[in-house]
Design a protein around this motif. Structure first.
Motif, PDB file in Angstrom:
ATOM      1  N   SER A   1       0.639  -1.294  -0.041  1.00 17.61           N
ATOM      2  CA  SER A   1      -0.034  -0.133   0.021  1.00 17.61           C
ATOM      3  C   SER A   1       0.918   1.215   0.014  1.00 17.61           C
ATOM      4  CB  SER A   1      -0.788   0.273   1.149  1.00 17.61           C
ATOM      5  OG  SER A   1      -0.125  -0.311   2.243  1.00 17.61           O
TER       6      SER A   1
ATOM      7  N   LEU B   1       1.251   1.823  -3.780  1.00 19.17           N
ATOM      8  CA  LEU B   1       0.002   2.177  -4.489  1.00 19.17           C
ATOM      9  C   LEU B   1      -0.760   3.295  -4.061  1.00 19.17           C
ATOM     10  CD1 LEU B   1      -1.343  -1.473  -4.705  1.00 19.17           C
ATOM     11  CD2 LEU B   1       0.450  -0.149  -6.362  1.00 19.17           C
TER      12      LEU B   1
ATOM     13  N   ASN C   1      -1.942   6.136  -6.553  1.00 18.36           N
ATOM     14  CA  ASN C   1      -3.296   6.703  -6.771  1.00 18.36           C
ATOM     15  C   ASN C   1      -3.539   8.174  -6.771  1.00 18.36           C
ATOM     16  OD1 ASN C   1      -4.297   4.272  -7.880  1.00 18.36           O
ATOM     17  ND2 ASN C   1      -4.601   3.405  -5.846  1.00 18.36           N
TER      18      ASN C   1
ATOM     19  N   ASN D   1       5.570  -2.341  -8.630  1.00 17.22           N
ATOM     20  CA  ASN D   1       4.287  -2.723  -8.507  1.00 17.22           C
ATOM     21  C   ASN D   1       4.067  -4.166  -8.815  1.00 17.22           C
ATOM     22  OD1 ASN D   1       1.383  -3.128  -8.330  1.00 17.22           O
ATOM     23  ND2 ASN D   1       1.110  -1.451 -10.089  1.00 17.22           N
TER      24      ASN D   1
ATOM     25  N   HIS E   1      -3.981  -1.453  -8.965  1.00 14.81           N
ATOM     26  CA  HIS E   1      -3.932  -0.216  -8.246  1.00 14.81           C
ATOM     27  C   HIS E   1      -5.324   0.714  -8.474  1.00 14.81           C
ATOM     28  CE1 HIS E   1      -2.909   2.373 -11.416  1.00 14.81           C
ATOM     29  NE2 HIS E   1      -2.111   1.753 -11.889  1.00 14.81           N
TER      30      HIS E   1
ATOM     31  N   GLY F   1      -8.316   3.212  -5.385  1.00 12.63           N
ATOM     32  CA  GLY F   1      -8.014   3.143  -7.084  1.00 12.63           C
ATOM     33  C   GLY F   1      -9.370   4.021  -7.701  1.00 12.63           C
TER      34      GLY F   1
END
Length: 2047
Positions: free
Chosen positions: A637, A640, A644, A756, A780, A793
């Motif tokens: 996380s 990501l 995002n 990722n 994501h 996301g």
């Protein structure tokens, strides 16, 4: 900011106690900074950056830097070595810039030189003014004074904006090194990723300091599998100058990963080690350079094997990468003064020291690798009772490729989760010019080739940052970092995982070509970079155990839950078997993969239903299928969330930029535009100021994570500051667009997340257990984040539209497999309760089982179930019981078991249709030749399955029959009774194929019976048709077990089943999130029939149960919302022509969810206007309207071309979002916008659309009123949405038609023109005879049209040419569509004379007015004929040409004499902007005809010449119309003209012969005349100098196209065309720019520049005045003043300070010419035309420098033509007298042990190797001295202007022609040792460039090796005295010769020579012979005065005795003689003694 890079120092003096430890202090305005010390070094290299903050005060002219170099002492004071002062005045200014200060001398205290020098680079950034927006990252792209091309020293100077912590020197270096990596990715033009033509050109220019002695270097260039090699040269500094072309056809992504490999070999040696050095570079790197070119850069050659060795020499090259449509930049071909410093022009600048670094790539392990091998051996094991292991059928290993090196790990056999734990050492020179590390996982095969499992890449640019791209004026730490990655998993994607023994059709996807469609495992790797590492012996080694333990923490897994709710599946076209969808992430959820436990990852099977118009959809209604799966991944996380957040900023910024751009395009008011702009800036600043999630405290943070976070935070802060500044300072908002787009690019770069490791979610559409189509959704985008709301996301928990794609779709998306609306949620299982807030509807799960029965003796029961159970799963194979079903945790039963048939699987074939045809086949059979009888199954369906007889088929309720009777279908391949015949071939029971004619051997026949029925319009549809199911207790029937089920019982059925279901609902405690608890929850009867329960069997059945019995989850929506959609489809433009008549008949299917409608068909147009509103009533959409408003479903428009015969062809597709109105009363209307029509990945036109989706209550009346109807049910686009129109005039100047091709085998003879626009049409007068008069008789056509006021809506103009043929036929023979009418709009009241072509009276067609012209008296100019002749020797046309291109060396005295120059255009004259394409009078429009084929333009069938004027007309009819625009026109008749074509030279022609060259000649075509100049071909060259002039006559406009082609001459085969260019002479003739004959700078009446036009300048000026409407020009003051237009011009103002020569004509003509030069006419010029060929239509094949003159005969004869014949080379002679040698290495030992050499000297001029000459031998030189007095004579041909020799010789004995090379004049002198019985020994050499000859030493003592400069990367060359032998004529003295030993140079001897260059005259006047032959004079050479000791021993025995033996062994000989004499005496004594004694004793004579 002032930045000083202290590079290095040289020649620091030693002191008594050894070497100093130098340290540098730099002082600026009392601030002092120091470098680190370097221990005991006389040539230290620091490469450190010191920075001084200027505190806002800019530099002034007096600023300077103080440099102090001291010797560091640990105790006591540092001792001064020297000081220097550097003035900074050159840096002063507002621009950031940097300058190198090389070889700055260091001075003592007393100001004396120490001999030491220091090298610095100083960079200056002026204090903050507004930042330079075009300059991202403060990088400075202006070249420095030395003219370096982008990336000399600037690249180092802005290396560190701020250094890594000041005290950390390695940081500085890292910054420098990392700088280069992230270069260039922004420059990549977006190239469509389909295979296309590319051309790579590599020009090898010259080499320097190649290592080795007496070498013969050859260069091999290898690109994309093709290799070319240069000719073999000699010496260490060879000059090649050869260009290689590589044509490839591949996708850009593949091409940019290929490398250019340049290797230098020594061609002497036949051994394998002849590689001297190599250089590799990625093609992508070259493509990213400005202009896609690396121009004349030096490459540093390395030995790839030996990492310790330094440079192996330098090679100068140019490299070009040309895509379609790219023009190669012009290269300065001349031998420039790059006696250039190699260092300042290295490809990687010298400031960035190239050093070896090691990339350490640790490969730990892989997971989930799919089965790749056959299970044959496993099956054998199973048979013998062994345990099979299906999943491990793979033997993986990893191959790592980088920069051409490949390393492989170990092979781990039979393991799908291998652990390698190996590290790979990749040693490379850094910064590297290769971009990607490629990792391929292979499956090893013993016998066959290894299979690729998957491919992934590490992009260095994404895992490193240069730091240069962050512009910051604070001294914070730098954000640059070296490549680092992981430990992190890399996912592999490729073809589907299922293993079959057959070849994989999608195999290419595994190699990284195309987008992978399935997950294929993942690889855990880590990359780190070691600087200055020692060369490693092992390329691959094991990872130590400690490191393996460290990486454990990066593999910690957490459980993730994924839920997908499928809302709709629409736009299906492939129907047939039932369809289901599978969702997988990684391996989890893959239903065909048995390595993971099964999950509820697939929807139920359902059958598609027709939507009533065109598409099919799945009828899910209010029960939506749901799939859920849980999976285990690392928690990333912290990667990501920022990703995002940045993507959300990017999204919003993109939307706002789009709104801003459309505001600019729609020309909205300034205030409105500023509002939009402020919203954009404010929202961006607000987004950027939100808190950013930090990574502190996470357990699995990698180095790359921290570096990326630093980089992102810094960049976001910068953009925010820049936006703040822009908001305050911006003046014009439109100008800020470039800056804002630049920020967008930066943000997009920041949003890349290389680590990722979470795999993409993949949706597959499965039909009949076969994968059909898929889509990949990055995880994501749908992940839920707990950190902050924006970090989830984009599509997390919201419904998104997904278009699936066929894998490796060959048709490129012409058909959409399905359009899905899916709602995804992916989150950690720990927070799965959060899902409840996203979930809509109620989730339910059904336990499901089937009750089975068979028909035995007319009764249904369970006794006849063979191998089936009474209750089973859907497959019928697994036994189930009700008691075994238990609700899982979080669920409870709701209701009892009940019968519920699966409706969607039993959908009847007629669902959704309004008309339907029932069909049944009647079958008969016989023995061959017998009678036909009813067959066993007398009635079947089309597949031969048993069907009920027609009498039993009833008409279903709600339908009415068209006709009660069944009839035979005879519209097929059948006989007249409808039968078709076939034959069965065992083992089949029915025929495979059918024919229409009966034969004796046929055994079967059948015919199709059909009956049509229609929906009953009066009957309301029954409520979902439920009643029909209840009749028969939910049974479904099948003829046999395993056959397809149907609802109604037929007589043939023997098997039936029904579905029992029991519903479970989530308990209140869990809510919707309970669906994640379903894994394997529903039980099954695992007891085995015979009661045994072996663990083996139990385990086996569990997995099987699971496969069949994953729980079925669905989501039930209680509330349905009704919507009303209106789609406004107005028009389309520029569609493809798909019919033979050059048009299409377009119509569109508009699809929205499960409904679609079709527009009307518009015939024969490419620009249809439908003007239609499609109304979709009562669309039912489930789900919250707010969600729909945020993410509305797409409206998809698919356009087709209607065909009478055959299937309609696809034109393209467009999708867009409707505007959603949740409150119908709100008064906002959608705006029509153009959307691109996409077909096969490229735009094929645009369509003008809008749509609104309105939420409406059932039966509510507040919908917008219906628009007016044009026909029944055909609604128009309503007012307020449709464009506002205005009455507009279009004037068409229809000048003529050209080059019309035949139509239907007959030529076009009587054409006329039809113009259509906005629904209006007008036709021109017909041309009577196109051959004779190709122009229209009445040229101007006028039409009135209602045109939209807004430019963006304006319709296209369509031109159609029709031919009037016999019998009234008028076929369309060509058409053309003209868009963008803006350029033709004009204001009719302002007729600017200068621009309006109606005033255009052809200057040329007006006869000259004789009476005004003042005749020139016929007086001879002052020059005599001789003088002219003499002058022609000094100046010719080429002097003028070279003077004009700035090549002063080649033009001789031309400029000094004051002659004029010409304009050289580097492009075609038509492309020069100020001449507007020479289409100012009329433009040329290409006419097309026929179908547009794939990848091909429609065929051009002719040209229309004309122009248009568009202006508004007043609405009030009483107001007079504006004046017409086309009024006074030139005569349109034909003109006879003289054409002169001058062709000077060609550049960079594409080679056509195998030797990489070409033998070009010119071919000219004009009308039917062809001039083929084959006799004047120029052999073996790519840059021929033609110097040819051709004169032709022709009629314009009939013969307007002048085609100039270059062909390659071939003796035996057909000549090949290199390329061609076409010139439109008519445009040149009609243009008002006077392009028919360019006007020179001076009016000369003699000499090389004699006036060549037909009219004199005064006459041209009069005509021009008439055209512009001025009064005639008035001459006064004896022609020295002219009044023209509105002002007076005098000759003095033009000719002040000019040198006047004797060729000039009269003053009034000169003045008139000067005035004409100010009127914007075409000057005398040479244009450069690009040649193209049909073979590679968009890639240039070379360039041609030429020009054309057009003279109409009506104006009399033109002036004399120019003589542009090429120059001839002049004869020269180089005479070299070898006088003496000294200190030559003594190479031999004589018999007697003396060191000596038999010296001789050999010499030649490179290029003239066949004329090698050598002296006689000076034998037995004992001290290295040799005397020769020997003359070499080398004749050569030379171009003094170009300073090159020309060498003409045959390359091979079989060559036809001599090849001409141009080489610099050099002399090579070698010293050799002569050996009689072995090969001569080479002792040393010296190479002299005759232009820059090293001045010799006067005495041998002063002659040292230092005279010859040596380039070392560390210290620059000392200045050596050089002079040109051509200027000096002769020089005499001593030159050193050297030889290379162990990489350094050793003096091999000194030669005394006289060098003399003689011209042709002197050669005759001063003859001389070779050697000492006659005529021995100039100077006379006496025999050398050699010592007597110099002779050859075996030809002179006496001398040998005298000089060798006697001289050396004289005393030995004397001693030997004395000894001999003594011995003789003794011998005689001994001989005579006995006799004597005996005589004495006996004494016989004694008496």
């Amino acid at each position: 900011m002032l930045r000083v890079i202290v590079e290095s120092a040289a020649n620091i003096p030693k002191h008594k106690f050894g070497k100093p430890d130098p340290i540098v202090s730099v002082i600026f305005k009392d601030e002092k900074k120091k470098t680190k010390k370097i221990d005991s070094e006389l040539n230290p290299v620091w490469n450190e950056i010191l920075e001084f903050d200027l505190r806002g005060i800019p530099l002034d002219i007096s600023s300077s830097l103080q440099i102090v170099v001291k010797d560091f002492e640990t105790l006591g004071q540092n001792k001064l070595i020297g000081t220097a002062t550097v003035a900074l005045k050159e840096l002063v200014g507002t621009q950031s810039r940097s300058l190198p200060y090389k070889n700055v001398p260091l001075l003592h205290e007393k100001g004396l030189g120490t001999g030491a020098t220091i090298d610095l680079v100083v960079g200056y950034e002026p204090p903050a003014g507004p930042p330079n927006p075009t300059d991202p990252g403060g990088t400075n792209t202006q070249g420095t004074e030395e003219g370096e091309e982008d990336g000399g020293d600037e690249d180092m100077a802005d290396v560190g904006s701020g250094v890594l912590p000041q005290g950390n020197p390695s940081g500085t270096r890292e910054t420098q090194l990392a700088r280069r990596i992230t270069k260039g990715r922004k420059n990549r033009r977006v190239l469509s990723n389909k295979p296309q033509d590319f051309q790579i050109r590599v020009r090898v220019i010259e080499g320097r300091q190649l290592c080795g002695n007496n070498i013969k270097p050859v260069v091999k260039v290898h690109v994309c599998g093709q290799t070319h090699r240069t000719r073999i040269k000699r010496g260490n500094n060879p000059y090649f100058d050869e260009m290689f072309f590589y044509n490839v056809h591949m996708t850009p992504s593949e091409l940019f990963d290929e490398t250019i490999s340049i290797r230098v070999y020594d061609s002497y040696s036949l051994r394998a080690d002849s590689l001297m050095g190599e250089f590799k570079i990625d093609i992508g790197y070259v493509y990213d350079e400005p202009g896609h070119v690396v121009m004349r850069k030096w490459l540093l050659l390395n030995d790839p094997e030996d990492t310790n060795s330094g440079a192996k020499g330098y090679l100068k090259v140019s490299m070009f990468v040309l895509g379609t449509g790219d023009e190669p930049p012009a290269e300065n071909r001349e031998r420039d003064n790059d006696n250039d410093d190699v260092e300042s022009n290295l490809l990687l600048p010298a400031g960035i020291v190239l050093r070896w670094v090691t990339f350490v790539l640790k490969i730990y392990r892989a997971e989930d690798i799919p089965q790749m091998d056959d299970a044959f051996a496993q099956t054998v094991k199973e048979i013998f009772g062994g345990e099979a292991d299906k999943k491990n059928l793979v033997d993986p290993f990893v191959e790592v490729c980088f920069a051409g090196k490949k390393v492989c790990t170990n092979i781990i056999e039979k393991n799908a989760n291998p652990e390698w734990n190996q590290l790979v050492n990749l040693q490379i020179k850094f910064p590297s010019v290769c971009e990607k590390i490629r990792l391929i996982v292979y499956d090893w095969d013993r016998l066959t080739k290894n299979d690729v499992v998957g491919t992934t890449y590490l992009n260095l640019s994404r895992i490193a940052a240069s730091g240069g791209e962050v512009e910051v004026n604070t001294g914070e730490t730098e954000v640059g970092f070296l490549p680092t990655f992981g430990p992190c998993y890399l996912n592999l994607y490729g073809s589907p995982r299922e293993y079959t023994g057959f070849p994989d059709p999608y195999d290419e996807l595994n190699s990284g070509k195309g987008e992978g469609v399935a997950y294929r495992g993942r690889l855990l790797v880590e990359l780190s970079t070691l600087l200055d590492s020692k060369p490693l012996s092992k390329k691959i080694e094991m990872i130590p155990n400690d490191d393996i333990l460290v990486v454990e923490k990066y593999q910690r897994r957490r459980k993730y839950s994924l839920c997908a709710v499928f809302h709709s599946a629409t736009m299906l076209q492939d129907i047939g078997e039932a369809v289901q969808f599978e969702v997988s992430i990684g391996n989890y959820g893959n239903k065909f993969d048995n390595t993971c436990k099964p999950l509820a990852s697939t929807t139920q099977y359902s059958r598609a239903v027709f939507d009533g118009n065109y598409y099919y959809y799945l009828p899910w209604a209010n029960t939506k299928p749901v799939v859920t799966l849980t999976s285990f991944w690392e928690d990333i996380s912290h990667r990501l969330d920022p990703l995002n957040l940045i993507l959300a900023i990017v999204d919003k910024l993109q939307t706002n930029i789009k709104a801003f751009k459309s505001g600019i395009q729609a020309k909205v008011s300034e205030n409105r535009l500023t509002e939009i702009w402020l919203k954009l800036i404010d929202e961006l600043m607000e987004d950027l100021s939100k808190p950013f999630p930090l990574i502190e405290g996470k357990h699995n943070v990698t180095l790359l994570d921290t570096q990326l976070q630093k980089l992102r935070l810094r960049s976001l802060k910068q953009i925010q500051e820049a936006a703040g500044r822009l908001r305050i300072e911006a003046r014009d908002v439109k100008d800020t667009l470039a800056d804002i787009e630049d920020w967008l690019d930066k943000l997009i770069l920041l949003s890349e997340e290389p680590q990722n490791s979470m795999p993409d979610v993949i949706i597959w559409m499965i039909r009949g257990e076969k994968r059909l189509a898929c889509a990949r959704i990055p995880a994501h985008q749908i992940i839920y984040s707990t950190t902050c709301p924006g970090a989830s996301g984009k599509y997390c928990g919201s419904t998104q539209t997904i278009f699936l794609k066929y894998p490796q779709d060959k048709s490129n998306g012409t058909k959409i497999p399905v359009q899905l609306r899916v709602n995804f949620w992916l989150g950690l299982s720990a927070v799965e309760k959060k899902f409840n807030s996203f979930a809509e509807g109620t989730f339910s799960v059904f336990a499901e089982m089937y009750e089975n029965q068979a028909l035995v003796f007319g009764k249904w029961g369970t006794s006849g179930l063979v191998g089936r159970h009474k209750f089973s799963d859907v497959t019928g194979k697994i036994k189930l019981k009700r008691e075994y079903f238990l609700p899982p945790k979080g669920w409870e039963w709701e209701g009892e078991w009940d019968v519920d048939p699966e409706r969607s699987l039993l959908t009847e074939a007629d669902a959704g249709h309004s008309e339907y045809t029932d069909e049944v086949y009647q079958n008969e059979s016989r023995f061959p030749g017998g009678e036909w009888k009813a067959a066993e199954a007398s009635y079947t369906d089309v597949n031969g399955e048993k069907a009920p007889p027609p009498s039993e088929i009833t008409c279903p309720p709600g339908w009415i029959l068209d006709d009660d009777a069944w009839e035979y279908d005879i519209n097929r391949a059948v006989d007249e009774k409808g039968w078709e015949y076939g034959i069965t071939i065992p083992p089949d029971t029915k025929p495979k194929s059918w024919v229409a004619a009966e034969k004796m051997y046929h055994t079967h026949r059948r015919r199709r019976l059909i009956r049509k029925r229609r929906k009953d319009p009066n009957q309301t549809p029954t409520s979902k048709g439920t009643t029909s199911y209840e009749d028969h207790e939910g049974w479904e029937f099948a003829s046999l077990i395993g056959w397809k089920f149907h609802l109604k019982q037929r007589s043939s059925d023997t098997f039936r089943r029904r579905r029992w279901r029991r519903k479970m609902a989530p308990s209140d405690t869990h809510g919707a999130a309970a669906i994640f608890k379903l894994e394997g929850a529903l039980g099954a009867d695992t007891s085995v029939d015979d009661g045994e329960k072996t663990s083996e069997k139990a385990k086996d059945t569990v997995t099987r149960v699971f496969g069949a019995n994953t729980p079925i989850v669905s989501c039930h929506f209680d509330r349905v919302y009704n919507y009303h959609l209106r789609c406004y489809i107005h028009q389309a433009r520029n569609l493809m022509a798909l019919d033979k008549d050059s048009f299409s008949d377009p119509y569109g299917h508009v699809s929205f969810l499960h409904r679609s409608k079709t527009t009307e068909i518009i015939h024969s147009t490419l620009n249809p206007t439908w003007d239609q509103t499609l109304i979709f009533d009562d669309i039912e959409i489930y789900g919250d309207p707010q969600m729909i408003a945020q993410n509305p479903p797409h409206v998809v428009v698919e356009l087709f071309d209607n065909d009478q015969v055959g299937k309609d062809e696809f034109l393209g597709r467009s999708s867009f979002l409707p505007m959603v109105k949740l409150n119908p009363d709100v008064d906002i209307t959608p705006k029509l916008l153009w959307y691109p029509v996409i077909n096969g990945g490229k735009a094929c036109g645009d369509v003008l659309l809008a749509a609104e989706l309105i939420l409406s209550e059932k039966g509510s009346s507040n919908l917008p009123i219906l628009p007016s109807q044009r026909a029944p049910n055909l609604y128009m686009v309503p007012q307020g949405i449709r464009p506002v129109v205005q009455l507009t005039a279009i004037e068409i100047l229809a000048w003529g038609l050209r080059n019309m091709k035949n139509y239907q085998m007959a030529s076009v003879t009587s054409p006329s023109l039809i113009v259509e626009c906005g629904g209006e049409m007008v036709e021109s007068v017909m041309i009577k005879n196109l051959k004779k008069t190709p122009n229209f008789p009445g040229s101007v056509i006028f039409m009135k049209v209602l045109m939209p006021k807004e430019e963006m809506y304006s319709p296209s103009l369509v031109l159609k040419v029709i031919d009037h043929r016999q019998f009234g036929r008028k076929p369309i023979v060509g058409q053309c569509t003209i868009d963008l009418l803006e350029r033709f709009r004009c204001n009719p009241y302002t007729a600017e004379e200068d621009i309006a072509p109606q005033m255009k009276v052809s200057i040329l067609s007006a006869a000259p007015r004789r009476e005004v012209v003042i005749e020139v008296e016929d007086t001879q100019p002052l020059l005599t004929a001789q003088l002219t002749e003499k002058e022609e020797e000094i100046v010719d046309w080429w002097s003028k040409f070279y003077a004009s291109i700035g090549d002063t060396e080649k033009c001789g005295q031309y400029i000094q004499k004051g002659y004029d120059t010409i304009k050289i255009y580097n492009c075609e004259l038509e492309k020069v902007p100020e001449f507007k394409g020479l289409t100012d009078f009329c433009e040329t429009f290409k006419l097309h005809r026929g179908k547009s084929e794939e990848n091909d333009d429609p065929t051009v069938v002719g040209e229309f010449k004309g122009s248009f004027r568009i202006y508004p007309l007043p609405d009030d009819p009483t107001v007079p119309a504006p004046p017409r625009q086309f009024r006074e026109l030139p005569d349109s008749g034909s003109q006879e003209s003289i054409i002169r074509i001058y062709i000077a030279r060609a550049l960079d022609l594409q080679p056509q012969d195998n030797n990489g060259l070409c033998d070009p000649y010119i071919k000219i075509t004009l009308g039917k005349k062809v001039v083929e100049d084959r006799d004047h071909y120029i052999p073996n060259t790519l840059n021929p100098i033609f110097g040819r002039m051709y004169e032709l006559s022709c009629f314009l406009p009939q013969e307007k196209d002048l085609k100039i082609s270059i062909y390659d001459y071939d003796m035996l085969t057909r000549d090949e065309k290199v390329g061609e260019t076409t010139i439109d002479l008519e445009n040149r003739f009609l243009s008002r720019f006077g392009s028919h004959c360019g006007i020179p700078e001076q009016y000369c009446i003699s000499g090389v520049n004699t006036w060549r036009d037909q009219l004199k300048p005064t006459q041209i000026l009069q005509n021009l005045a008439r055209v512009k409407g001025y009064p005639p020009p008035v001459l006064s003051e004896n022609g020295r003043r002219i009044h023209y237009g509105t002002r007076d011009y005098t000759l003095d103002e033009f000719e002040a300070n000019k040198k006047l020569h004797d060729h000039l004509g009269r003053s009034e003509e000169r003045l008139a010419l000067h005035i004409l030069r100010t009127q914007g006419l075409v000057p005398e010029h040479v244009e450069t035309r690009t040649l193209y060929s049909t073979f590679q239509p968009n890639i240039p094949q070379g360039r041609l420098q030429m020009w054309v003159d057009v003279f109409p005969k009506s104006l009399g004869p033109p002036g004399p033509p120019f003589n542009i014949t090429p120059r001839k080379a002049k004869k020269y002679e180089l005479r070299v007298v070898i006088w003496n040698t000294k200190d030559v290495i003594l190479d031999e030992k004589s018999i007697t042990g003396e060191e000596m050499s038999d010296i001789y000297v050999k010499g030649w001029m490179p290029g003239h190797e066949d004329n090698k000459q050598k002296t006689d031998v000076h034998y037995r030189s004992l001290d290295g001295d040799g005397n020769f007095n020997w003359r070499f004579i080398f004749p050569f041909e030379y171009f003094p202007a170009e300073q090159l020799c020309t060498v003409s010789k045959k390359e091979h004995f079989w060559s036809l022609d001599n090849t001409e090379f141009r080489v610099p004049p050099k002399l090579l002198i070698q010293i050799w040792d002569n050996d009689k019985f072995s090969l001569d020994d080479y002792l040393g050499f010296v190479e002299l460039d005759l232009h820059n000859a090293i001045m010799p030493a006067k005495t041998p003592e002063k002659c040292t090796l230092d005279m010859i400069p040596e380039h070392k990367p560390t210290n620059s060359a000392k200045t050596t005295k050089i002079a040109s032998l051509f200027e000096q004529k002769s020089m005499r003295g001593w030159w050193p010769c050297y030889v290379e030993k162990d990489g350094s140079r050793v003096l091999a001897g000194k030669v005394e020579m006289t060098l003399e260059v003689l011209g042709e005259k002197d050669i005759e006047e001063r003859p001389a012979g070779k050697g000492r032959d006659e005529p021995n004079m100039n100077p006379k050479l006496d025999s050398p005065n050699r010592p007597e000791t110099s002779f050859l021993w075996f030809t002179n025995p006496c001398k040998t005795m005298k000089f060798i033996v006697w001289r050396r062994f004289k005393w030995l000989f004397i001693g030997l003689i004395i000894l001999l004499i003594v011995l003789l005496f003794v011998a005689i004594l001994l001989y005579s003694l006995p006799n004597y004694l005996s005589m004495k004793i006996v004494n016989p004579f004694r008496t």
